[in-house]
Design an enzyme around this catalytic site. Structure first.
Site, mmCIF file in Angstrom:
data_model
loop_
_atom_site.group_PDB
_atom_site.id
_atom_site.type_symbol
_atom_site.label_atom_id
_atom_site.label_comp_id
_atom_site.label_asym_id
_atom_site.label_seq_id
_atom_site.Cartn_x
_atom_site.Cartn_y
_atom_site.Cartn_z
ATOM 1 N N ASP A 224 0.859 -1.175 0.000
ATOM 2 C CA ASP A 224 0.000 0.000 0.000
ATOM 3 C C ASP A 224 0.901 1.233 0.000
ATOM 4 O OD1 ASP A 224 -2.352 1.443 -0.006
ATOM 5 O OD2 ASP A 224 -3.183 0.492 1.781
ATOM 6 N N GLU B 243 -0.070 4.560 1.740
ATOM 7 C CA GLU B 243 -0.212 5.528 2.832
ATOM 8 C C GLU B 243 0.808 5.304 3.945
ATOM 9 O OE1 GLU B 243 -4.316 5.326 0.932
ATOM 10 O OE2 GLU B 243 -2.746 3.892 1.486
ATOM 11 N N HIS C 77 -2.702 -0.458 -3.702
ATOM 12 C CA HIS C 77 -3.180 0.885 -3.368
ATOM 13 C C HIS C 77 -4.057 1.440 -4.488
ATOM 14 C CE1 HIS C 77 -3.343 5.009 -1.999
ATOM 15 N NE2 HIS C 77 -2.948 5.392 -3.203
ATOM 16 N N HIS D 140 -1.631 1.135 6.461
ATOM 17 C CA HIS D 140 -2.132 2.194 7.335
ATOM 18 C C HIS D 140 -3.173 1.642 8.294
ATOM 19 C CE1 HIS D 140 -5.873 2.144 5.024
ATOM 20 N NE2 HIS D 140 -5.092 2.061 3.953
ATOM 21 N N HIS E 54 -7.945 4.982 7.211
ATOM 22 C CA HIS E 54 -9.245 4.741 6.586
ATOM 23 C C HIS E 54 -9.398 3.241 6.395
ATOM 24 C CE1 HIS E 54 -6.537 4.710 3.096
ATOM 25 N NE2 HIS E 54 -7.432 3.932 2.506
ATOM 26 N N GLU F 166 -8.248 -2.591 6.896
ATOM 27 C CA GLU F 166 -7.601 -3.375 5.850
ATOM 28 C C GLU F 166 -6.608 -4.368 6.440
ATOM 29 O OE1 GLU F 166 -6.110 -0.571 2.860
ATOM 30 O OE2 GLU F 166 -7.894 0.636 3.253
#
Length: 275
Positions: free
Chosen positions: A8, A10, A61, A105, A117, A135
């Protein structure tokens, strides 16, 4: 040995703002270059410890088209593009021996946590049998469903803590300390990569000592959505109902695999706007 690296953006060192993670945004190109370099560091660690390992990298991502293929370590295969089976863990199967999360994240509602998020801004929360998961939790549970432990996560300190709560034996690399949703104290990218290389090698060597995250079915799944229109669409799916109130849909899944697929589908429906 077969290893999957799910990457990902972030949670990459130095990345703190949404414009750095969205194609076309300020410093996105720098963000994806930093992402590719951190993934390469994890690959180097894995293959240092297990030179003969088969390594797949899932670009996980946004549009799933962020990693720079020409800059990626040539010893691996890249899973790129969407939609695709298993989403962020595309390439996972019952023969996978270990999974690494790079650049992850924390879940929606966590804080302080950088760019926290769950899947998209349309999803406010996901709960499995009443327990909130982001996630990290969803992907770790899916990996466990296929018999693969999550042996390492890199990201901010909140993301690292989130995985350790679920998988106490995993290794983590905190590449930044969160100060808020869009602020952090970050390691220099070179230092982040050196730590990731070193810890990935150690994590792979002890992969068989890391416990699986197993969530036996059936699972009651609840998804809080930001848009009532998405709730209306989701209830068109057989077995999906509306919980009391305007924003929550719920369904019962036979197992984690089914829950994961339906969460993906509901999230994709959130991209459809009223005509």
């Amino acid at each position: 040995m077969k290893v999957l690296i799910s990457a990902d953006l972030e949670g990459i060192s130095g990345v703190v703002h949404p414009t750095e993670t969205n194609p076309g945004g300020y410093d996105y190109e720098r963000g994806r270059a930093l992402m590719t370099a951190e993934v390469n560091a994890a690959i180097a660690g894995v293959l240092e410890a297990m030179p003969g390992a088969e390594v797949l990298v899932a670009d996980a991502h946004g549009p799933f088209r962020n990693l720079l293929p020409e800059e990626l370590d040539r010893r691996v295969r890249l899973v790129r593009g969407r939609p695709r089976p298993l989403g962020m863990l595309a390439g996972l199967d019952d023969q996978t021996d270990a999974v690494l999360f790079v650049g992850y994240h924390a879940r929606s509602g966590a804080g302080p946590a950088v760019l926290a998020h769950t899947i998209s801004d349309a999803v406010l929360d996901v709960r499995l049998n009443g327990r909130p998961v982001g996630e990290i939790g969803l992907n770790a549970a899916l990996a466990g469903f296929h018999g693969a432990p999550v042996v390492l996560l890199s990201g901010d300190d909140a993301a690292c803590a989130e995985l350790l709560e679920l998988v106490p034996g995993a290794a983590t690399v905190a590449v930044k300390q969160a100060l808020g949703q869009a602020a952090a104290i970050a390691l220099h990218p070179d230092e982040a990569r050196e730590q990731l290389h070193r810890v990935a090698a150690k994590a792979i060597r002890r992969h068989d000592r890391v416990p699986l995250l197993t969530l036996p079915g059936p699972l009651k799944v609840e998804i809080d959505l930001s848009g009532p229109y998405t709730v209306d669409l989701a209830t068109l799916i057989p077995g999906v109902g509306r919980a009391p109130g305007a924003r929550t849909v719920t369904f019962t899944a036979a197992d984690v695999g089914e829950a994961y697929r339906l969460v993906q589908l509901v999230t994709q429906l959130a991209q459809i706007k009223p005509g």
